[in-house]
Scaffold this active site. Structure first.
Site, PDB file in Angstrom:
ATOM      1  N   LYS A 164       1.428  -3.600   4.533  1.00 47.87           N
ATOM      2  CA  LYS A 164       1.236  -2.173   4.244  1.00 47.87           C
ATOM      3  C   LYS A 164       1.729  -1.338   5.417  1.00 47.87           C
ATOM      4  O   LYS A 164       2.428  -0.358   5.242  1.00 47.87           O
ATOM      5  CB  LYS A 164      -0.256  -1.844   4.025  1.00 47.87           C
ATOM      6  CG  LYS A 164      -0.864  -2.235   2.719  1.00 47.87           C
ATOM      7  CD  LYS A 164      -0.419  -1.463   1.520  1.00 47.87           C
ATOM      8  CE  LYS A 164       0.790  -2.082   0.926  1.00 47.87           C
ATOM      9  NZ  LYS A 164       0.655  -3.092  -0.074  1.00 47.87           N
ATOM     10  N   TRP A 188      19.815   3.598  -6.945  1.00 46.74           N
ATOM     11  CA  TRP A 188      19.500   2.914  -5.693  1.00 46.74           C
ATOM     12  C   TRP A 188      20.729   2.068  -5.393  1.00 46.74           C
ATOM     13  O   TRP A 188      21.034   1.135  -6.127  1.00 46.74           O
ATOM     14  CB  TRP A 188      18.263   2.047  -5.886  1.00 46.74           C
ATOM     15  CG  TRP A 188      17.677   1.494  -4.635  1.00 46.74           C
ATOM     16  CD1 TRP A 188      16.877   2.149  -3.738  1.00 46.74           C
ATOM     17  CD2 TRP A 188      17.803   0.154  -4.153  1.00 46.74           C
ATOM     18  NE1 TRP A 188      16.511   1.299  -2.733  1.00 46.74           N
ATOM     19  CE2 TRP A 188      17.072   0.074  -2.958  1.00 46.74           C
ATOM     20  CE3 TRP A 188      18.472  -0.980  -4.609  1.00 46.74           C
ATOM     21  CZ2 TRP A 188      16.980  -1.096  -2.208  1.00 46.74           C
ATOM     22  CZ3 TRP A 188      18.382  -2.145  -3.857  1.00 46.74           C
ATOM     23  CH2 TRP A 188      17.644  -2.185  -2.675  1.00 46.74           C
ATOM     24  N   ARG A 213      10.161   4.822  -7.915  1.00 46.26           N
ATOM     25  CA  ARG A 213      10.832   3.521  -7.951  1.00 46.26           C
ATOM     26  C   ARG A 213      11.806   3.363  -6.799  1.00 46.26           C
ATOM     27  O   ARG A 213      12.283   2.262  -6.544  1.00 46.26           O
ATOM     28  CB  ARG A 213      11.580   3.374  -9.278  1.00 46.26           C
ATOM     29  CG  ARG A 213      10.666   3.360 -10.480  1.00 46.26           C
ATOM     30  CD  ARG A 213      11.454   3.499 -11.750  1.00 46.26           C
ATOM     31  NE  ARG A 213      12.287   2.336 -11.965  1.00 46.26           N
ATOM     32  CZ  ARG A 213      11.961   1.320 -12.747  1.00 46.26           C
ATOM     33  NH1 ARG A 213      10.825   1.330 -13.378  1.00 46.26           N
ATOM     34  NH2 ARG A 213      12.770   0.302 -12.897  1.00 46.26           N
ATOM     35  N   HIS A 270      -1.214 -20.910  19.107  1.00 45.84           N
ATOM     36  CA  HIS A 270      -0.059 -21.806  18.959  1.00 45.84           C
ATOM     37  C   HIS A 270       1.261 -21.058  19.116  1.00 45.84           C
ATOM     38  O   HIS A 270       2.306 -21.565  18.728  1.00 45.84           O
ATOM     39  CB  HIS A 270      -0.115 -22.510  17.599  1.00 45.84           C
ATOM     40  CG  HIS A 270      -1.355 -23.327  17.430  1.00 45.84           C
ATOM     41  ND1 HIS A 270      -1.585 -24.487  18.143  1.00 45.84           N
ATOM     42  CD2 HIS A 270      -2.465 -23.120  16.685  1.00 45.84           C
ATOM     43  CE1 HIS A 270      -2.777 -24.969  17.811  1.00 45.84           C
ATOM     44  NE2 HIS A 270      -3.330 -24.152  16.928  1.00 45.84           N
ATOM     45  N   GLU A 300      -1.541  -8.853   4.078  1.00 45.96           N
ATOM     46  CA  GLU A 300      -1.365  -7.650   3.264  1.00 45.96           C
ATOM     47  C   GLU A 300      -1.472  -6.380   4.125  1.00 45.96           C
ATOM     48  O   GLU A 300      -0.704  -5.428   3.955  1.00 45.96           O
ATOM     49  CB  GLU A 300      -2.400  -7.646   2.123  1.00 45.96           C
ATOM     50  CG  GLU A 300      -2.450  -6.421   1.254  1.00 45.96           C
ATOM     51  CD  GLU A 300      -1.133  -6.094   0.534  1.00 45.96           C
ATOM     52  OE1 GLU A 300      -0.197  -6.892   0.576  1.00 45.96           O
ATOM     53  OE2 GLU A 300      -1.053  -4.997  -0.033  1.00 45.96           O
ATOM     54  N   ASN A 312      21.305   0.590 -15.082  1.00 41.39           N
ATOM     55  CA  ASN A 312      20.506  -0.167 -14.100  1.00 41.39           C
ATOM     56  C   ASN A 312      20.949  -1.618 -14.189  1.00 41.39           C
ATOM     57  O   ASN A 312      21.245  -2.105 -15.275  1.00 41.39           O
ATOM     58  CB  ASN A 312      19.021  -0.120 -14.444  1.00 41.39           C
ATOM     59  CG  ASN A 312      18.431   1.245 -14.223  1.00 41.39           C
ATOM     60  OD1 ASN A 312      19.077   2.120 -13.671  1.00 41.39           O
ATOM     61  ND2 ASN A 312      17.191   1.425 -14.665  1.00 41.39           N
ATOM     62  N   GLY A 313      20.912  -2.324 -13.054  1.00 36.34           N
ATOM     63  CA  GLY A 313      21.298  -3.741 -13.062  1.00 36.34           C
ATOM     64  C   GLY A 313      22.569  -3.946 -12.263  1.00 36.34           C
ATOM     65  O   GLY A 313      23.035  -3.039 -11.561  1.00 36.34           O
ATOM     66  N   GLU A 335       5.677  -1.465   5.885  1.00 42.18           N
ATOM     67  CA  GLU A 335       6.522  -0.857   4.849  1.00 42.18           C
ATOM     68  C   GLU A 335       6.448   0.661   4.833  1.00 42.18           C
ATOM     69  O   GLU A 335       7.421   1.320   4.499  1.00 42.18           O
ATOM     70  CB  GLU A 335       6.250  -1.443   3.463  1.00 42.18           C
ATOM     71  CG  GLU A 335       4.911  -1.122   2.888  1.00 42.18           C
ATOM     72  CD  GLU A 335       4.701  -1.739   1.507  1.00 42.18           C
ATOM     73  OE1 GLU A 335       5.670  -1.872   0.765  1.00 42.18           O
ATOM     74  OE2 GLU A 335       3.557  -2.083   1.200  1.00 42.18           O
ATOM     75  N   CYS A 351      16.226   2.196  -9.414  1.00 43.62           N
ATOM     76  CA  CYS A 351      17.036   2.940 -10.382  1.00 43.62           C
ATOM     77  C   CYS A 351      16.158   3.353 -11.559  1.00 43.62           C
ATOM     78  O   CYS A 351      15.237   2.641 -11.935  1.00 43.62           O
ATOM     79  CB  CYS A 351      18.214   2.158 -10.920  1.00 43.62           C
ATOM     80  SG  CYS A 351      19.381   1.632  -9.689  1.00 43.62           S
ATOM     81  N   LYS A 400      10.030   0.681  -5.961  1.00 42.04           N
ATOM     82  CA  LYS A 400       8.761   0.249  -6.533  1.00 42.04           C
ATOM     83  C   LYS A 400       8.916  -1.032  -7.325  1.00 42.04           C
ATOM     84  O   LYS A 400       8.067  -1.901  -7.297  1.00 42.04           O
ATOM     85  CB  LYS A 400       8.213   1.364  -7.435  1.00 42.04           C
ATOM     86  CG  LYS A 400       6.876   1.055  -8.079  1.00 42.04           C
ATOM     87  CD  LYS A 400       5.792   0.939  -7.033  1.00 42.04           C
ATOM     88  CE  LYS A 400       4.451   0.567  -7.611  1.00 42.04           C
ATOM     89  NZ  LYS A 400       3.545   0.069  -6.553  1.00 42.04           N
TER      90      LYS A 400
HETATM   91  C1  F6R Z   1       4.240  -3.877  -1.338  1.00 39.97           C
HETATM   92  C2  F6R Z   1       4.818  -3.946  -2.654  1.00 39.97           C
HETATM   93  C3  F6R Z   1       5.766  -5.052  -2.952  1.00 39.97           C
HETATM   94  C4  F6R Z   1       5.465  -5.615  -4.348  1.00 39.97           C
HETATM   95  C5  F6R Z   1       6.508  -6.679  -4.741  1.00 39.97           C
HETATM   96  C6  F6R Z   1       6.191  -7.313  -6.075  1.00 39.97           C
HETATM   97  O1  F6R Z   1       3.367  -2.797  -1.209  1.00 39.97           O
HETATM   98  O2  F6R Z   1       4.547  -3.129  -3.482  1.00 39.97           O
HETATM   99  O3  F6R Z   1       5.703  -6.043  -1.992  1.00 39.97           O
HETATM  100  O4  F6R Z   1       4.181  -6.164  -4.337  1.00 39.97           O
HETATM  101  O5  F6R Z   1       7.778  -6.085  -4.791  1.00 39.97           O
HETATM  102  O6  F6R Z   1       6.137  -6.355  -7.089  1.00 39.97           O
HETATM  103  P1  F6R Z   1       5.406  -6.664  -8.464  1.00 39.97           P
HETATM  104  O7  F6R Z   1       3.968  -6.866  -8.173  1.00 39.97           O
HETATM  105  O8  F6R Z   1       5.679  -5.452  -9.289  1.00 39.97           O
HETATM  106  O9  F6R Z   1       6.039  -7.902  -9.013  1.00 39.97           O
END
Ligand code: F6R
Length: 612
Positions: free
Chosen positions: A485, A74, A27, A504, A481, A100-101, A488, A2, A607
């Site tokens: 990537k 959102w 976001r 295992h 990681e 927002n919230g 997602e 949002c 985001k």
């Molecule tokens: C993955 C990604 C998310 C953030 C997670 C934490 O690419 O961006 O997994 O890493 O939502 O976000 P922050 O770092 O902003 O607390």
């Protein structure tokens, strides 16, 4: 998650609001809307879908006026429809709200209002706020907002305008960020400073339970009792170009390429040759306190959690200090015994992640010193931690985190050096680490040279439904990681494992259609990882190897056994996560493009995850 932008000034509000919403697109959202005011007429325009849909609608029905609020939603309460999009008006059409919230007691409040004859037009919790403000409106909008807020349970960052209050925006915050932007005869209210880039560099971050009142000529911040608060004006140091894509097709690609510079920025002025250690301005813990620490808890979510896992290896190796890494979402509700000399470090790009914030607050409540490694200056976590280190990565717009990950790892490496030099590391070892760290931006720059090779490899595997990512030691978190990537942004199923763990159970997944991305370390466990690779090959699984350009013999072995090899520069083992992350980010990027996915705005993701 949002976004809010409000404007009051002397320019037409609509283009400013639409452009600002575009800056907040990253976001994540599923509908967008705005309302402007001329005289005593509110002009409400909102649409489910993208900002482009709203912009097309505004072409048919422009929203005039120099005063308005806007929102990207959102969905939480009710699906993404035109009627659920914000802004929401009170039933009498007097008051407009964006929010927002989450309002936890909205159902009870709504029922009560309905019993009193109020009609609702949406499924949202936000509409309740608009109705409550209208209820308490007997002249003074600020007072009406304050009275309505007193009835709410939950979190909010909100902006309110009213038909009967020309040139006035009221904002309020509890648990959801809001920042006020100060211009010349114009003022802004936003959920994220990114929306203000290009308009103003002077901002005020609102604290929980504060309200703000904006007119073209004036702004003020009030506490919950309407008493004026002495607010601190901060200077934003973001370049207008920072939030644009520049010559790149996507924010994610631009940010992958910004990593060498982000690493230089993370280290600038923090490495000291004189005492062979790192220095941080904002730790706010005295050296004795840090020296006394017997344990660190690193906590975060998603990519930040993976950076924390790299940090665990680093700090245990160089500072010989026990480290535990906890998912913030779990840590906030656990009640682990934590001894006195434990420092809790929250790791977060946005500084607004609800779970990480809750974990930080819980740790503070229990009396532990807390630090934050954070990218967004002035964010809630940065402000609430006792001290911390900024990543200095610049705005990260792509939903998939890339440069924030490398900056987090770089800061954790410097923290390991700093804590190590207080304990066991000699000045010679410290000086060597500094030399090696200084070489890492260039090594990451060279790692980007693998781009063409990765693009070609992506073409071969883009159709696979499942991927495995395997690594050991420092490269195990990087495997996690890499898998995150890929899933997602390309929606392919991917799992990361420690390479030796395969036998295992997960090895049952291996077949000709399931590629394994193997992160091959240099150093003592090279042979062990090669044996793990053989186990996959023996079951017909294709192997994509990421290996160091090291000596000819090891490179030859990898070339011999893997189906595809991506070489990255040869850096010391503890710095390999920084070099190895680059091809994995590029691989995810290209596979996502080949699968026609929206790289910067993947489905279902936001985001900044400011809800639990
Ligand atoms: C993955 C990604 C998310 C953030 C997670 C934490 O690419 O961006 O997994 O890493 O939502 O976000 P922050 O770092 O902003 O607390």
């Amino acid at each position: 998650m949002c976004g809010i932008l409000g404007y009051v000034g002397h320019k037409e509000a609509e283009p400013i609001l639409v452009e600002g919403l575009r800056r907040l697109e990253y976001r994540g959202y599923d509908s967008a809307g705005l309302v402007t005011l001329t005289g005593s007429k509110l002009h409400l325009r909102k649409r489910a879908g993208r900002i482009a849909d709203l912009a097309a609608y505004l072409k048919e029905r422009p929203a005039p006026g120099c005063h308005g609020i806007s929102h990207t939603r959102w969905a939480t309460h009710g699906p993404a429809t035109d009627s659920n999009a914000h802004p929401h008006l009170s039933a009498d059409g007097e008051v407009a709200v964006v929010h927002n919230g989450v309002i936890e007691n909205y159902a009870a409040l709504k029922r009560q209002l309905q019993e009193e004859g109020v009609t609702f037009r949406s499924d949202t919790d936000t509409e309740v706020i608009a109705q409550l403000i209208a209820r308490h409106r007997d002249g003074d909008l600020v007072e009406a907002v304050r009275k309505a807020l007193a009835l709410l349970k939950g979190t909010y960052g909100l902006a309110v305008i009213s038909r009967r209050a020309p040139d006035l925006i009221v904002g309020a915050r509890l648990g959801s960020p809001l920042v006020l932007g100060i211009g010349e005869e114009e003022h802004f209210l936003a959920s994220d400073p990114a929306a203000l880039i290009g308009h103003t560099e002077k901002v005020v971050y609102l604290h929980d339970r504060e309200l703000c009142v904006l007119t073209p000529a004036d702004w003020r911040v009030l506490d919950a009792d309407s008493m004026r608060v002495e607010a601190c004006v901060h200077q934003l140091d973001w370049d207008p170009g920072d939030a644009d894509k520049g010559a790149f097709e996507h924010h994610m690609l631009k940010e992958i390429y910004e990593q060498p510079e982000a690493l230089e920025n993370a280290m600038r002025g923090r490495l000291s040759d004189a005492d062979a250690t790192a220095h941080f301005g904002g730790l706010n813990l005295d050296p004795q306190q840090l020296r006394r620490a017997e344990r660190l808890i690193l906590t975060g979510c998603g990519t930040s959690y993976h950076a924390a896992l790299v940090g665990e290896y680093l700090i245990e190796e160089f500072a010989r200090l026990p480290v535990e890494v906890e998912y913030a979402s779990e840590f906030r509700y656990r009640n682990p015994p934590i001894d006195r000399n434990t420092i809790v470090i929250a790791i977060t790009q946005s500084g607004e992640t609800a779970d990480t914030l809750a974990a930080l607050r819980e740790s503070k409540r229990k009396g532990h010193p807390t630090l934050a490694l954070c990218n967004v200056v002035g964010s809630t976590i940065a402000r609430e931690a006792d001290g911390g280190v900024y990543l200095r990565a610049g705005p990260e717009v792509g939903v998939a985190s890339t440069k924030a990950f490398s900056s987090q790892v770089a800061v954790l490496t410097m923290l390991a050096l700093y804590l190590g030099r207080m304990r066991h590391l000699s000045s010679l070892q410290g000086a060597q680490m500094i030399r090696e760290l200084r070489g890492i931006p260039e090594a990451v720059r060279q790692a980007l040279d693998c781009h063409d090779a990765v693009r070609a490899i992506a073409r071969r595997y883009a159709g696979a439904r499942n991927f495995l990512y395997l690594g050991r030691q420092y490269l195990f978190p990087v495997a996690l990681e890499g898998a995150l990537k890929l899933k997602e942004i390309s929606y392919a199923h991917a799992e990361g494992y420690p390479a030796a763990e395969m036998k295992h159970g997960p090895i049952a997944l291996v077949d000709e259609q399931t590629p394994s991305v193997f992160l091959i370390p240099r150093g003592p466990i090279f042979d062990k990882v090669m044996s793990n690779l053989e186990e996959i090959k023996a079951r017909g699984g294709p192997v994509i190897a990421v290996a160091s350009e090291g000596d000819g013999e090891t490179a030859g072995q990898v070339l011999d056994r893997a189906d595809d090899v991506i070489f990255v520069p040869d850096v010391p083992e503890y710095l390999q996560p920084l070099a190895a992350a680059v091809p994995l980010q590029l691989l995810a990027y290209h596979i996502a493009l080949l699968r026609d996915c929206d790289v910067d705005k993947p489905r279902n993701l936001a985001k900044s995850v400011t809800v639990e």
